[in-house]
Design an enzyme around this catalytic site. Sequence first.
Site, mmCIF file in Angstrom:
data_model
loop_
_atom_site.group_PDB
_atom_site.id
_atom_site.type_symbol
_atom_site.label_atom_id
_atom_site.label_comp_id
_atom_site.label_asym_id
_atom_site.label_seq_id
_atom_site.Cartn_x
_atom_site.Cartn_y
_atom_site.Cartn_z
ATOM 1 N N GLY A 25 -44.163 13.516 -18.535
ATOM 2 C CA GLY A 25 -43.025 13.473 -16.924
ATOM 3 C C GLY A 25 -41.991 13.982 -17.002
ATOM 4 O O GLY A 25 -40.653 13.674 -17.635
ATOM 5 N N THR A 27 -41.219 17.564 -16.389
ATOM 6 C CA THR A 27 -40.371 18.488 -15.142
ATOM 7 C C THR A 27 -39.803 18.385 -14.441
ATOM 8 O O THR A 27 -39.333 18.773 -13.764
ATOM 9 C CB THR A 27 -42.083 18.811 -14.406
ATOM 10 O OG1 THR A 27 -41.975 17.749 -12.969
ATOM 11 C CG2 THR A 27 -42.895 19.442 -14.778
ATOM 12 N N SER A 28 -38.989 16.497 -14.695
ATOM 13 C CA SER A 28 -37.967 16.735 -13.663
ATOM 14 C C SER A 28 -36.919 15.607 -14.115
ATOM 15 O O SER A 28 -37.861 14.647 -15.530
ATOM 16 C CB SER A 28 -38.058 16.515 -12.505
ATOM 17 O OG SER A 28 -38.802 15.164 -12.646
ATOM 18 N N GLY A 29 -35.712 15.456 -14.702
ATOM 19 C CA GLY A 29 -35.024 13.723 -14.469
ATOM 20 C C GLY A 29 -34.966 14.363 -16.116
ATOM 21 O O GLY A 29 -34.820 14.714 -16.730
ATOM 22 N N ILE A 30 -35.308 12.758 -16.735
ATOM 23 C CA ILE A 30 -34.288 12.427 -18.060
ATOM 24 C C ILE A 30 -35.521 13.596 -19.074
ATOM 25 O O ILE A 30 -35.879 13.439 -19.918
ATOM 26 C CB ILE A 30 -35.180 10.627 -18.356
ATOM 27 C CG1 ILE A 30 -34.246 9.947 -17.657
ATOM 28 C CG2 ILE A 30 -34.737 10.134 -19.594
ATOM 29 C CD1 ILE A 30 -34.474 8.702 -17.002
ATOM 30 N N SER A 154 -36.568 0.043 -19.123
ATOM 31 C CA SER A 154 -35.315 -0.169 -18.154
ATOM 32 C C SER A 154 -34.908 -1.229 -18.316
ATOM 33 O O SER A 154 -36.027 -2.796 -19.176
ATOM 34 C CB SER A 154 -36.268 0.277 -17.068
ATOM 35 O OG SER A 154 -35.223 -0.412 -16.009
ATOM 36 N N TYR A 179 -42.498 -2.757 -10.122
ATOM 37 C CA TYR A 179 -41.698 -2.253 -11.405
ATOM 38 C C TYR A 179 -41.354 -2.638 -12.407
ATOM 39 O O TYR A 179 -41.279 -2.441 -13.692
ATOM 40 C CB TYR A 179 -40.877 -1.337 -10.641
ATOM 41 C CG TYR A 179 -39.782 -0.610 -11.312
ATOM 42 C CD1 TYR A 179 -40.104 0.237 -11.684
ATOM 43 C CD2 TYR A 179 -38.893 -0.778 -11.596
ATOM 44 C CE1 TYR A 179 -39.270 1.553 -12.742
ATOM 45 C CE2 TYR A 179 -37.590 -0.339 -12.947
ATOM 46 C CZ TYR A 179 -38.402 0.832 -12.870
ATOM 47 O OH TYR A 179 -37.152 1.461 -13.879
#
Length: 329
Positions: A25, A27-30, A154, A179
Amino acid sequence: MTEYPEDVAGVGDERIVDSTALVTGSTSGIGRETALALGRLGAHVVVHGRDAEAGRAVVDAIEDAVNEGTAEFVRADFAQPDEVSRLAKRTREAAGDGGLDVLINNAGGYFREARLTDLGVEYTFHVNHLSPYQLTAELLDDLADDARVVTTASEGHRGDPIDLDELTAVDDFSSWRAYQRSKLANVQFAAELGRRLRDRDSAVTSNSFHPGAIPGSGFFRHLPGPLAAAAGGLGRLPFVTTPADGAATAVYLAVADEVADTTGRYFADRREKTPSTEAQDPRAQRRLWEASADLLGVDEPLAAADGSAGSDDAGGAGGSDDGAEATAE
């Protein structure tokens, strides 16, 4: 002046040349900020995502920086077990004989739609937990002797225990409950992996972390329209955590010397933090581990030779209670 995650983490002067890292994961964000940071420190980074154009942009950013970092992109849909296996294979090839030094299980998200994957598993649970479990299991034999496995969890993990009977159904679906359940699974998985590795006298470590409330991470794109727009506006405020800030704990756990021997723990803001009571339950950790293998239809990873479950030690999943309270992708 831009402050990079590695500087926030206190490891900006470290060099990890000749090491290989996979950041899912990314390609963006964290994930993107974590991949860029490890690249700046000199690693060869396997960049993962579903958007090939975004993936190439991250690879270019790593290789264009003034450092020794290199990168490659592998596309894989985490709702598809075959594609997870392909990612594992490509990572194995990238790591070569030296083995994979860092595995950052970061891919995931908040999904509003009630649906099952082709495997018959609730989508959020499959993408956020089951695929990282599968990927890690398939790479266990390819980890370097002192490798570090880091899983993005989280504070949203605090809630009800996981009902294993709900994992293959979407009746009375709640996107937040799905989630929350997946993030609890992340913390339990990291702790159980740490314990099973320790029981085998392995120097490989496994920890999870809460990155903070990060509007710029892309997490909020799954919220209903008005909430998503409001959260997006927060990202322009100077006091709100940025993806780079959120990536600092991932980089810290992947590189810092002071946590080289720390395993089975939960972190927030680069400090150990006490997870929920359920997250610390060794029996719940073990049940999840076994159920995950069953859902995937694979042999239980790191199973005891005699078939027993091993000790009920939770792996020291303690710590302090200070840290950010929010959710993140």
